[in-house]
Design an enzyme around this catalytic site. Structure first.
Site, PDB file in Angstrom:
ATOM      1  CG  ASP A  92      -1.999   0.988   1.045  1.00 51.01           C
ATOM      2  OD1 ASP A  92      -2.133   1.561   0.186  1.00 51.01           O
ATOM      3  OD2 ASP A  92      -2.985   1.114   2.004  1.00 51.01           O
ATOM      4  CG  ASP A 140      -4.483   5.189  -0.475  1.00 49.37           C
ATOM      5  OD1 ASP A 140      -3.981   4.349  -0.529  1.00 49.37           O
ATOM      6  OD2 ASP A 140      -5.449   5.472   0.574  1.00 49.37           O
ATOM      7  CG  HIS A 194     -10.504   6.200   2.538  1.00 50.12           C
ATOM      8  ND1 HIS A 194      -9.245   7.167   2.051  1.00 50.12           N
ATOM      9  CD2 HIS A 194      -9.673   5.141   2.521  1.00 50.12           C
ATOM     10  CE1 HIS A 194      -8.280   6.468   1.797  1.00 50.12           C
ATOM     11  NE2 HIS A 194      -8.460   5.177   2.060  1.00 50.12           N
ATOM     12  CG  HIS A 228      -8.821   7.293   6.569  1.00 49.94           C
ATOM     13  ND1 HIS A 228      -8.416   6.541   7.354  1.00 49.94           N
ATOM     14  CD2 HIS A 228      -8.721   6.491   5.482  1.00 49.94           C
ATOM     15  CE1 HIS A 228      -7.562   5.482   7.073  1.00 49.94           C
ATOM     16  NE2 HIS A 228      -7.971   5.427   5.730  1.00 49.94           N
ATOM     17  CD  GLU A 262      -8.443   1.119   1.267  1.00 50.42           C
ATOM     18  OE1 GLU A 262      -7.350   0.481   1.457  1.00 50.42           O
ATOM     19  OE2 GLU A 262      -8.596   2.124   1.859  1.00 50.42           O
ATOM     20  CD  GLU A 315      -6.164   2.247  -1.554  1.00 48.92           C
ATOM     21  OE1 GLU A 315      -6.792   3.293  -0.903  1.00 48.92           O
ATOM     22  OE2 GLU A 315      -5.305   1.887  -1.097  1.00 48.92           O
TER      23      GLU A 315
END
Length: 422
Positions: free
Chosen positions: A192, A203, A272, A280, A308, A403
């Site tokens: 990640d 992300d 998110h 987040h 994700e 993700e």
């Protein structure tokens, strides 16, 4: 044929174009005593500037390749159903053409971070192998991120600690100093990676496995992520989107050692929104569940989401366990007295270098902080800093993660982190 001062012959066996032939004629003429007129005729060859090539591993700053500040656009997907009209809407198209300078800069920051992410992760995907330590893997990824961003801190660089989550560990593990964990052939590794440019975080995550037994687990989770991306859009209800993700993931099963396991979405983990310097989305953030819920919250124009998904051969539920590596300063940090001078000093370091971006203990070590654990724990206890311990499903289970980040533009959906790899 006899050679005289008036006779010009090009050297044999050369395939010459007109310009090169003229140059050869001039050179021969000069050698044979030609006059100044021939000298004037001789032209200087124009040398073409070579395009810069990225190093391997990637370490050359991205601005060298995009000097105009315009970075590659991600994968474009059209909205579905009731929002299909946005693609051809003159009003929405005009809105995008006349974006404010701040909005244009936001788009370019997001796209720059995404391009860095692609380069760093593609190198990671081809070089990560069993036998490497998790610390080696993390430091290689983070060194590439800092070099390409040409920044390290609040202007750009690492968006959050590199997650290297093995087997039943689903999220929030990054090696602390002294960690000697070695990647094994039978491991399932989630990678990640976070990159940020001026607080705009890209992300994106992927999973690696070297045992074909887990291929279907990886396929299930990647397919679920792609379902989430495909079905996401303006006015889509988050609870319903979670149901579509769940349906896709649960349509797969995995056979390991002669036993069949259903692939379960991990409840409690979710996609998110991402807002500036907040991975987040802060207190007003939205979550994309991995199962159907009654959440009627809608996605909106301008939202920036991390889609994700996590799948497991275990219970599909995680608990916190082990040493914590991930931390982040609270956005609306409370004004509380700090009894320890080490905590006060550490908070200054956090504010200066990370703000509300997540960080890990290795990053504090890198900044020269030492003997900070007592102060760090005090900041957590006082509610100034949040801690995010590793999350584990049941022992013996395997988990996977995929993700991407998406931007809900007025006319289309841009999957900013999409690449040739996934």
């Amino acid at each position: 044929m006899a050679l005289t001062a008036d006779t010009v012959v090009a050297p044999p066996n050369l395939d010459l174009d007109d310009e090169d032939a003229n140059d050869v004629e001039d050179d021969v003429a000069l050698e044979n005593g030609a006059t100044g007129e021939a000298k004037k005729k001789k032209k200087k060859k124009k040398t073409k500037k070579k395009k810069p090539e990225q190093s391997d591993p990637p370490r050359i700053g991205l601005s060298k390749f995009f000097p105009d500040g315009n970075y590659p656009v991600g994968e474009i997907q059209h909205y579905k159903d009731d929002n299909a009209w946005r693609t051809t809407s003159e009003e929405k198209r005009y809105l995008e053409k006349t974006l404010s300078e701040d909005a244009q800069q936001t788009y370019q920051s997001i796209r720059k971070g995404a391009e860095i992410h692609r380069l760093v992760r593609q190198h990671a995907r081809k070089t990560i192998r069993p036998g490497m330590t998790l610390t080696e893997i993390a430091e290689e990824i983070e060194a590439g991120t800092r070099a390409l961003a040409e920044a390290d801190g609040l202007d750009g660089g690492v968006g959050f600690p590199t997650g290297l989550n093995i087997n039943n560990c689903a999220a929030h593990f990054s090696p602390n100093a002294g960690d000697t964990t070695v990647l094994q052939m039978g491991d399932v590794l989630k990678v990640d990676i976070g990159v940020h440019i001026r607080g705009r975080i890209c992300d994106s995550a992927f999973t690696l496995s070297w045992d074909p037994s887990y291929d279907n687990l990886l396929k299930a989770v990647e397919a679920a992520t792609n379902t989430g991306i495909r079905e996401a859009g303006i006015d889509v209800r988050l609870g319903e989107l979670g149901g579509l993700i769940q349906e896709t993931m649960e349509s797969y099963e995995v056979e390991i050692g002669g036993k069949v396991y259903p692939v379960k979405p991990i409840q409690g983990l979710s996609g998110h929104t991402i807002t500036p310097y907040q991975i987040h989305g802060g207190s007003t953030g939205k979550s994309v569940p991995l199962v159907k819920t009654k959440d009627q919250t809608k996605m909106e124009e301008g939202d920036y989401f991390a889609i994700e998904t996590f799948g497991s051969t275990g219970r599909g539920r995680c608990v916190e366990n082990g040493d914590c590596s991930h931390y982040a300063r609270v956005y609306d940090v409370p004004n509380v007295p700090l009894r320890l001078t080490t905590a006060t000093s550490l908070l200054k370091t956090i504010n200066k270098n990370f703000g509300t971006l997540p960080f890990c203990r290795r990053y504090l070590d890198r900044l020269g902080e030492s003997k900070y654990l007592l102060g760090l724990n005090h900041l957590v206890a006082q509610g100034v800093v949040d801690s995010f311990p590793p999350l584990y499903d049941q022992i013996g289970s395997k988990t996977a993660q995929f993700e991407h980040t998406i931007l809900l533009r007025p006319t289309c959906k841009e999957v900013v982190s999409r690449g040739d790899d996934f």
